[in-house]
Design a protein around this motif. Structure first.
Motif, PDB file in Angstrom:
ATOM      1  N   VAL A  38      39.923  51.119  26.899  1.00  0.00           N
ATOM      2  CA  VAL A  38      39.758  49.541  26.840  1.00  0.00           C
ATOM      3  C   VAL A  38      41.160  49.185  27.519  1.00  0.00           C
ATOM      4  CG1 VAL A  38      40.192  47.612  25.033  1.00  0.00           C
ATOM      5  CG2 VAL A  38      38.650  49.513  24.632  1.00  0.00           C
ATOM      6  N   LYS A  39      42.313  49.803  27.204  1.00  0.00           N
ATOM      7  CA  LYS A  39      43.624  49.244  28.096  1.00  0.00           C
ATOM      8  C   LYS A  39      43.322  49.559  29.678  1.00  0.00           C
ATOM      9  CE  LYS A  39      46.877  49.718  24.485  1.00  0.00           C
ATOM     10  NZ  LYS A  39      47.378  48.311  24.316  1.00  0.00           N
ATOM     11  N   ASN A  40      42.691  50.587  29.940  1.00  0.00           N
ATOM     12  CA  ASN A  40      42.342  50.779  31.543  1.00  0.00           C
ATOM     13  C   ASN A  40      41.698  49.564  31.958  1.00  0.00           C
ATOM     14  OD1 ASN A  40      43.571  53.147  31.093  1.00  0.00           O
ATOM     15  ND2 ASN A  40      42.010  54.587  30.931  1.00  0.00           N
ATOM     16  N   LEU A  41      40.689  49.099  31.219  1.00  0.00           N
ATOM     17  CA  LEU A  41      39.867  47.882  31.644  1.00  0.00           C
ATOM     18  C   LEU A  41      40.869  46.903  31.826  1.00  0.00           C
ATOM     19  CD1 LEU A  41      36.486  48.296  29.776  1.00  0.00           C
ATOM     20  CD2 LEU A  41      37.008  48.736  32.255  1.00  0.00           C
ATOM     21  N   GLN A  42      41.585  46.440  30.887  1.00  0.00           N
ATOM     22  CA  GLN A  42      42.716  45.352  30.848  1.00  0.00           C
ATOM     23  C   GLN A  42      43.538  45.539  31.891  1.00  0.00           C
ATOM     24  OE1 GLN A  42      44.247  45.651  26.789  1.00  0.00           O
ATOM     25  NE2 GLN A  42      42.293  44.211  25.995  1.00  0.00           N
ATOM     26  N   GLN A  43      43.707  46.631  32.424  1.00  0.00           N
ATOM     27  CA  GLN A  43      44.964  46.752  33.663  1.00  0.00           C
ATOM     28  C   GLN A  43      44.242  46.247  34.597  1.00  0.00           C
ATOM     29  OE1 GLN A  43      48.221  48.112  33.885  1.00  0.00           O
ATOM     30  NE2 GLN A  43      47.905  47.622  31.862  1.00  0.00           N
ATOM     31  N   VAL A  44      43.030  46.293  35.013  1.00  0.00           N
ATOM     32  CA  VAL A  44      42.309  45.955  36.123  1.00  0.00           C
ATOM     33  C   VAL A  44      41.957  44.401  36.048  1.00  0.00           C
ATOM     34  CG1 VAL A  44      40.234  46.163  37.727  1.00  0.00           C
ATOM     35  CG2 VAL A  44      41.708  48.136  36.950  1.00  0.00           C
ATOM     36  N   PHE A  45      41.337  44.236  34.701  1.00  0.00           N
ATOM     37  CA  PHE A  45      40.469  42.611  34.791  1.00  0.00           C
ATOM     38  C   PHE A  45      41.358  41.883  33.851  1.00  0.00           C
ATOM     39  CE2 PHE A  45      36.903  45.695  35.289  1.00  0.00           C
ATOM     40  CZ  PHE A  45      36.288  45.198  36.348  1.00  0.00           C
ATOM     41  N   GLY A  46      42.309  42.113  33.155  1.00  0.00           N
ATOM     42  CA  GLY A  46      43.314  41.323  32.206  1.00  0.00           C
ATOM     43  C   GLY A  46      42.686  41.336  30.714  1.00  0.00           C
ATOM     44  N   GLU A  47      43.389  40.586  30.163  1.00  0.00           N
ATOM     45  CA  GLU A  47      43.228  40.654  28.584  1.00  0.00           C
ATOM     46  C   GLU A  47      42.078  39.489  28.410  1.00  0.00           C
ATOM     47  OE1 GLU A  47      47.175  39.784  27.028  1.00  0.00           O
ATOM     48  OE2 GLU A  47      47.605  42.039  26.928  1.00  0.00           O
ATOM     49  N   GLU A  48      42.079  38.374  29.045  1.00  0.00           N
ATOM     50  CA  GLU A  48      41.162  37.456  28.818  1.00  0.00           C
ATOM     51  C   GLU A  48      39.418  37.969  29.161  1.00  0.00           C
ATOM     52  OE1 GLU A  48      41.072  34.321  27.444  1.00  0.00           O
ATOM     53  OE2 GLU A  48      43.212  34.789  27.032  1.00  0.00           O
ATOM     54  N   LYS A  49      38.824  38.516  28.459  1.00  0.00           N
ATOM     55  CA  LYS A  49      37.248  38.867  28.634  1.00  0.00           C
ATOM     56  C   LYS A  49      36.447  37.866  29.167  1.00  0.00           C
ATOM     57  CE  LYS A  49      37.393  42.608  25.349  1.00  0.00           C
ATOM     58  NZ  LYS A  49      36.816  43.355  24.393  1.00  0.00           N
ATOM     59  N   LYS A  50      36.715  36.648  29.022  1.00  0.00           N
ATOM     60  CA  LYS A  50      35.784  35.614  29.624  1.00  0.00           C
ATOM     61  C   LYS A  50      36.114  35.512  31.100  1.00  0.00           C
ATOM     62  CE  LYS A  50      39.003  31.950  28.275  1.00  0.00           C
ATOM     63  NZ  LYS A  50      39.385  30.866  27.332  1.00  0.00           N
ATOM     64  N   LEU A  51      37.331  35.976  31.499  1.00  0.00           N
ATOM     65  CA  LEU A  51      37.480  36.108  32.854  1.00  0.00           C
ATOM     66  C   LEU A  51      37.453  37.231  33.674  1.00  0.00           C
ATOM     67  CD1 LEU A  51      41.071  34.240  32.705  1.00  0.00           C
ATOM     68  CD2 LEU A  51      39.083  33.046  33.186  1.00  0.00           C
ATOM     69  N   TRP A  52      36.961  38.102  33.127  1.00  0.00           N
ATOM     70  CA  TRP A  52      36.491  39.287  33.613  1.00  0.00           C
ATOM     71  C   TRP A  52      35.295  39.301  34.724  1.00  0.00           C
ATOM     72  CZ3 TRP A  52      36.258  44.129  29.898  1.00  0.00           C
ATOM     73  CH2 TRP A  52      37.520  44.279  29.077  1.00  0.00           C
ATOM     74  N   LEU A  53      34.351  38.450  34.838  1.00  0.00           N
ATOM     75  CA  LEU A  53      33.502  38.475  35.787  1.00  0.00           C
ATOM     76  C   LEU A  53      33.731  37.207  36.685  1.00  0.00           C
ATOM     77  CD1 LEU A  53      30.331  39.239  33.717  1.00  0.00           C
ATOM     78  CD2 LEU A  53      31.534  40.616  34.844  1.00  0.00           C
ATOM     79  N   LEU A  54      34.568  36.828  36.709  1.00  0.00           N
ATOM     80  CA  LEU A  54      34.958  35.618  37.775  1.00  0.00           C
ATOM     81  C   LEU A  54      36.062  35.994  38.589  1.00  0.00           C
ATOM     82  CD1 LEU A  54      35.449  32.541  35.082  1.00  0.00           C
ATOM     83  CD2 LEU A  54      33.419  33.012  36.474  1.00  0.00           C
ATOM     84  N   PRO A  55      35.802  35.735  39.755  1.00  0.00           N
ATOM     85  CA  PRO A  55      36.906  36.020  40.774  1.00  0.00           C
ATOM     86  C   PRO A  55      38.052  35.197  40.717  1.00  0.00           C
ATOM     87  CG  PRO A  55      35.175  34.788  41.790  1.00  0.00           C
ATOM     88  CD  PRO A  55      34.823  35.169  40.462  1.00  0.00           C
ATOM     89  N   ILE A  56      38.850  35.628  39.570  1.00  0.00           N
ATOM     90  CA  ILE A  56      40.303  34.890  39.278  1.00  0.00           C
ATOM     91  C   ILE A  56      41.316  36.092  39.185  1.00  0.00           C
ATOM     92  CG2 ILE A  56      41.318  33.605  37.640  1.00  0.00           C
ATOM     93  CD1 ILE A  56      38.954  32.143  37.172  1.00  0.00           C
ATOM     94  N   ALA A  57      42.329  35.855  39.628  1.00  0.00           N
ATOM     95  CA  ALA A  57      43.307  36.907  39.435  1.00  0.00           C
ATOM     96  C   ALA A  57      43.736  37.069  38.044  1.00  0.00           C
ATOM     97  CB  ALA A  57      44.479  36.657  40.602  1.00  0.00           C
ATOM     98  N   SER A  58      43.668  38.062  37.343  1.00  0.00           N
ATOM     99  CA  SER A  58      44.058  38.128  35.929  1.00  0.00           C
ATOM    100  C   SER A  58      44.493  39.333  35.663  1.00  0.00           C
ATOM    101  CB  SER A  58      42.748  37.673  35.038  1.00  0.00           C
ATOM    102  OG  SER A  58      41.712  38.464  35.167  1.00  0.00           O
ATOM    103  N   SER A  59      44.694  40.347  36.497  1.00  0.00           N
ATOM    104  CA  SER A  59      45.227  41.635  36.377  1.00  0.00           C
ATOM    105  C   SER A  59      46.485  41.630  35.530  1.00  0.00           C
ATOM    106  CB  SER A  59      45.101  42.457  37.611  1.00  0.00           C
ATOM    107  OG  SER A  59      44.135  42.572  38.156  1.00  0.00           O
ATOM    108  N   LEU A  60      46.740  42.706  34.785  1.00  0.00           N
ATOM    109  CA  LEU A  60      48.061  42.668  34.204  1.00  0.00           C
ATOM    110  C   LEU A  60      49.414  43.155  34.985  1.00  0.00           C
ATOM    111  CD1 LEU A  60      46.996  44.010  30.529  1.00  0.00           C
ATOM    112  CD2 LEU A  60      47.421  41.758  31.371  1.00  0.00           C
TER     113      LEU A  60
END
Length: 177
Positions: free
Chosen positions: A106-128
């Motif tokens: 889970v933390k590995n996914l958050q490192q790439v996609f960010g903590e906001e799951k609703k932004l994961w599939l959008l091309p918006i910079a959200s990486s930690l």
């Protein structure tokens, strides 16, 4: 891909692969009914037959190729690695460790996609993070070479002399500046 995909664009690369997979699947699904009409002989125009065959096979070939690449990068993200780290393990103070940045799925996914799951599939910079410092997994005392053999160290911090072997041992610690 080996060194042009990094911290600032890894999420976008994965989204590009996922969107491309979906697009190839969409093309193959929409052309498939015309492919069936081609085999049953319902299509009369010869040129359209070639276009339908070409489009279907190209969509399937791209889908299969992208599926392997996307699967490989999903595996890398699940272990918090890049392609560079997959081929040569990063070196830390206590030696190379290919799982040095692995924080758990889970933390590995958050490192790439960010903590906001609703932004994961959008091309918006959200990486930690900032791309210069990355969290590392904590080593247990049993894995840390500085703590495993406490009997080697005196209380004042000076190495004990090895007994009987005539060899000297040393410990070198490098620091990043």
């Amino acid at each position: 891909v080996n060194n042009c995909i990094g911290f600032s664009n890894y999420k976008f690369f994965l989204l590009f692969l996922a969107y491309s997979l979906l697009y190839c699947l969409y093309i193959a699904a929409t052309v498939f009914k015309y492919f069936v009409k081609y085999w049953t002989g319902e299509l009369t125009n010869g040129r359209s037959k070639f276009h339908i065959l070409f489009l279907l096979f190209v969509a399937i070939m791209f889908f299969v190729s992208l599926m392997f690449l996307f699967g490989y990068h999903c595996w890398l993200v699940s272990r918090n690695r890049s392609t560079l780290e997959a081929f040569s393990a990063p070196v830390f103070q206590n030696g190379p460790d290919k799982n040095g940045f692995n924080l758990g799925f889970v933390k590995n996914l958050q490192q790439v996609f960010g903590e906001e799951k609703k932004l994961w599939l959008l091309p918006i910079a959200s990486s930690l993070g900032d791309g210069h410092f990355f969290p590392m997994r904590a080593l247990s005392e049993a894995q840390n070479p500085l703590l495993t053999n406490e009997e080697q160290w005196e209380e004042d911090g000076i190495d004990e002399e090895p007994q009987g072997s005539g060899e000297t041992s040393s410990l070198a610690i490098e620091r990043e500046t």
